[in-house]
Design an enzyme around this catalytic site. Structure first.
Site, PDB file in Angstrom:
ATOM      1  N   GLU A 204       0.786  -1.239  -0.008  1.00  0.00           N
ATOM      2  CA  GLU A 204      -0.102  -0.005   0.053  1.00  0.00           C
ATOM      3  C   GLU A 204       0.726   1.335   0.068  1.00  0.00           C
ATOM      4  O   GLU A 204       0.798   2.084   0.937  1.00  0.00           O
ATOM      5  CB  GLU A 204      -0.911   0.020   1.168  1.00  0.00           C
ATOM      6  CG  GLU A 204      -1.865  -1.200   1.035  1.00  0.00           C
ATOM      7  CD  GLU A 204      -3.345  -1.191   1.992  1.00  0.00           C
ATOM      8  OE1 GLU A 204      -3.342  -0.380   2.927  1.00  0.00           O
ATOM      9  OE2 GLU A 204      -4.084  -1.990   1.738  1.00  0.00           O
ATOM     10  N   GLU A 321      -4.618  -8.817  -0.746  1.00  0.00           N
ATOM     11  CA  GLU A 321      -5.613  -8.661   0.491  1.00  0.00           C
ATOM     12  C   GLU A 321      -7.211  -8.552  -0.003  1.00  0.00           C
ATOM     13  O   GLU A 321      -7.313  -7.586  -0.591  1.00  0.00           O
ATOM     14  CB  GLU A 321      -5.138  -7.198   1.293  1.00  0.00           C
ATOM     15  CG  GLU A 321      -3.604  -7.364   1.937  1.00  0.00           C
ATOM     16  CD  GLU A 321      -3.480  -6.270   2.944  1.00  0.00           C
ATOM     17  OE1 GLU A 321      -4.397  -5.435   3.447  1.00  0.00           O
ATOM     18  OE2 GLU A 321      -2.282  -5.889   3.052  1.00  0.00           O
TER      19      GLU A 321
END
Ligand code: AHR
Length: 674
Positions: A204, A321
């Site tokens: 991220e 994810e």
């Protein structure tokens, strides 16, 4: 909406794994769900790694959930809970991502090696400011992977780390040479290096991993990937941090600027919910399922962007994810993301897996968040107690899909309507294993209505059928430490099988998985008739500067010959050249065959004129697989290969009924003589 009629035009349908997605058609109809499974067509391989998991230093995922330490009274193997090991081994976890998540970008791996009592402590700033004592580090993680039989996937620190630190981690774990890091590993008790294919370049990076812009991050990816080396036979598969949900700009920039140096780009998409997992009314049920089904649209969006930069689909979309993100269980630490897991989570897992199968041409790995005690977990623990969640049971029921060939289905289903909105009530997926076992997974997302389902099979006669169902009376049914078996799969027999049609009344909010064993009644991959054959395969040798495989009919043949196996002929130019092999391959039995090309640079394999493996382009050694359903006997084989600068590798492998994966042996290769 896509029809698969054209797939029947040919009786011989073979595809490379990168060619088409499974037609997975939803439409409203009179009330019945009609599914057609096309057994003589194929739509890619469902890589086992689609069933991957994620474990982060967050809440009690690692500490308490997996790691209890060697001194614990909880039975353990080298500090890792035995009950958790056993449950995960049974699940066949193919790949496990670690150490984060957001934690990855503040983790310094050297703090987690060497004698445990000497390891420095740190504060886990992302997840509750708790003290991390680093007792679970690299060796412990890789031990866990070995114990459960999973491949490791390590997310490296880009946000607060350095290139040097990342490069040394790869060297420490995978180098067998006389190097400072390999020697340090030996001092720490591990002589042989590990094989670690998957490495994530940050996590991220648009958010907790450094709040970067995609342009800046792309430069970092280029830099980091330069210093992440392959040691010995270990070939690193580099995964760049990808987009958040539908941020296609991120995908566009990162693909444009780094598509030539990465193997995968990671998408994160969670099904969010502002209430605790078990607080469910029908609106809450509907919203969570509707958000889940958006996964299909989100993957399609990013695939479209990736296709522009990478039409050959060399770079994978890795959904590393995903899962439900409910509000935490009342009374628990909000930073620990501990949530219960209900029948609705099972429906979420089953629907997502059906979606991933459909996108198997681009989606090569996914990692549900997270494996133990965090978000949509497989396993919940409380000190000595352990419970398997409804999501665990879906993963277990679905495991036959791992590495199977995806079968195209056509699906018509009524809508499940709530308020002004509507979603398809049934979703499904089908696959066939290399042993010919068909698995069909069905999911009725409607919490109040049964679904009348008819399944037709093209080109298949069933001999044996069995099924399992996961369902519950209440929407929020769950497995607790006091009642750990409330939501469990049971055998399902309430169906009729007539000729080539399967009929069932599928209970509301249920997941059903059928296994069928029978005869594939089709003429795909018919053997050819040959008169006289001799061992060996012919080849023609060419020279030229190439970026991709050429049109060989326009090239001048410089040399011709015969060779026992598909290897690079001796006496090559030191520069660039190409070789085309053609002949016959003799197959020992009817069945599904996987073909693999490990090549540096480009390579393609054709069987009976159909492209089976497409590994074209200039690149380091990389293995690509394809498959075909073929009858026993002779088939034409053509292998095309080119070499451009640097090293040259050409290895073609086969795997099929009674054949373990192996280099195509000389005794299977022939050529025709007059
Ligand atoms: O899985 C929990 C967190 O969600 C991860 O650490 C992060 O990558 C994502 O935002």
């Amino acid at each position: 909406m896509q029809s698969n009629k054209n797939m029947f035009v040919s009786l011989f349908v073979m595809m490379t794994m990168s060619m088409v997605t499974n037609p997975f058609v939803f439409s409203q109809n009179s009330g019945k769900t009609n599914i057609t499974v096309n057994v003589d067509s194929m739509a890619g391989i469902i890589d086992a790694t689609i069933y991957g998991q994620f474990s982060e230093h967050l809440g009690s995922c690692i500490y308490g959930g997996i790691w209890v330490g060697e001194e614990s009274t909880i039975p353990n193997t080298k500090g890792i809970r035995n009950d958790v090991i056993e449950a995960l081994r049974n699940l066949k976890v193919p790949v496990l991502r670690w150490p984060g998540g957001c934690f990855a970008d503040e983790y310094h791996w050297m703090d987690g090696i060497g004698p445990r009592h000497k390891r420095p402590k740190m504060v886990n700033t992302n997840w509750g400011g708790v003290v991390e004592d680093n007792s679970f580090g690299t060796h412990e993680f890789l031990e866990l992977c070995e114990l459960i039989g999973a491949e490791p996937y390590i997310s490296g620190n880009v946000g607060s780390g350095t290139v040097e630190e990342f490069a040394k981690w790869v060297e420490y774990t995978t180098s067998d040479g006389e190097s400072p890091m390999a020697n340090l590993r030996r001092e720490n008790g591990r002589d042989k290096p590990w094989e670690i294919k998957y490495w994530g370049i940050g996590n991220e990076s648009w958010g907790c991993g450094g709040r970067m812009y995609p342009e800046y991050y792309s430069d970092l990816v280029r830099r980091y990937s330069t210093f992440i080396k392959n040691y010995g036979a270990n070939q690193v598969y580099k995964i760049a941090a990808g987009p958040n949900v539908d941020d296609t700009t991120w995908t566009d920039v990162v693909m444009r600027k780094t598509g030539d140096v990465i193997n995968g780009i990671a998408l994160h998409y969670y099904t969010s919910n502002s209430k605790p997992a078990a607080v469910i009314d029908e609106k809450g049920w509907f919203d969570v399922i509707r958000k889940t089904l958006r996964m299909d649209e989100i993957i399609s969006m990013h695939t479209k962007v990736m296709d522009r930069h990478d039409p050959a689909k060399k770079v994978a979309l890795i959904v590393d994810e995903w899962g439900t993100w409910h509000s935490v269980e009342p009374g628990t630490n909000p930073s620990f993301l501990f949530q219960q897991n209900t029948m609705r989570d099972a429906i979420v897992a089953a629907s997502n897996l059906n979606i991933f199968h459909k996108h198997n041409d681009r989606v090569k790995m996914t990692n549900i968040a997270q494996m133990v005690n965090v978000l949509q977990a497989m396993i919940l623990t409380d000190k000595k107690k352990m419970v398997l969640t409804p999501t665990y049971h879906v993963f277990e029921m679905y495991k036959a899909h791992q590495d199977a060939i995806n079968l195209p289905i056509q699906l018509e289903t009524p809508n499940y309507e709530f308020g002004q909105e509507a979603i398809p009530s049934v979703n499904a997926s089908a696959s066939i294993t290399s042993k010919g076992i068909i698995t069909i997974s069905l999911c009725n997302v409607n919490p109040t209505k049964n679904a009348k389902v008819n399944i037709k099979f093209n080109s298949f006669k069933n001999k044996n059928i069995s099924a399992q169902i996961l369902t519950a009376e209440e929407m929020n049914a769950l497995n607790s430490f006091d009642a750990p078996t409330k939501v469990m799969p049971t055998n399902f027999t309430d169906f009729k099988f007539t000729k080539d049609e399967l009929q069932l009344d599928m209970p509301a909010k249920s997941v059903i998985v059928f296994k069928l064993d029978g005869q594939i009644d089709s003429r795909i991959g018919k053997a050819i008739e040959v008169k006289k054959v001799k061992p060996g395969i012919k080849y023609a040798y060419y020279e030229g500067i190439l970026m991709v495989l050429p049109d060989f009919s326009e090239m001048e043949v410089l040399r011709k010959g015969k060779i026992d196996q598909i290897t690079i002929p001796e006496e090559n130019s030191l520069g660039d050249y190409a070789v085309r092999y053609s002949g016959l391959i003799k197959l020992p039995a009817d069945g599904f065959y996987n073909f693999y090309a490990n090549a540096d640079d480009g390579c393609k394999i054709y069987i009976d004129g159909k492209l089976i493996v497409n590994n074209d382009g200039r690149h380091a050694p990389i293995e690509v697989k394809g498959f075909a359903s073929l009858h026993k006997g002779f088939h034409r084989i053509v292998v095309e290969f080119f070499q451009a600068g640097g090293g040259a590798v050409l290895e073609t492998r086969i795997e099929g009924p009674g054949l373990a994966k192996q280099i195509i042996p000389a005794n299977m290769l022939f050529h025709e003589i007059d």
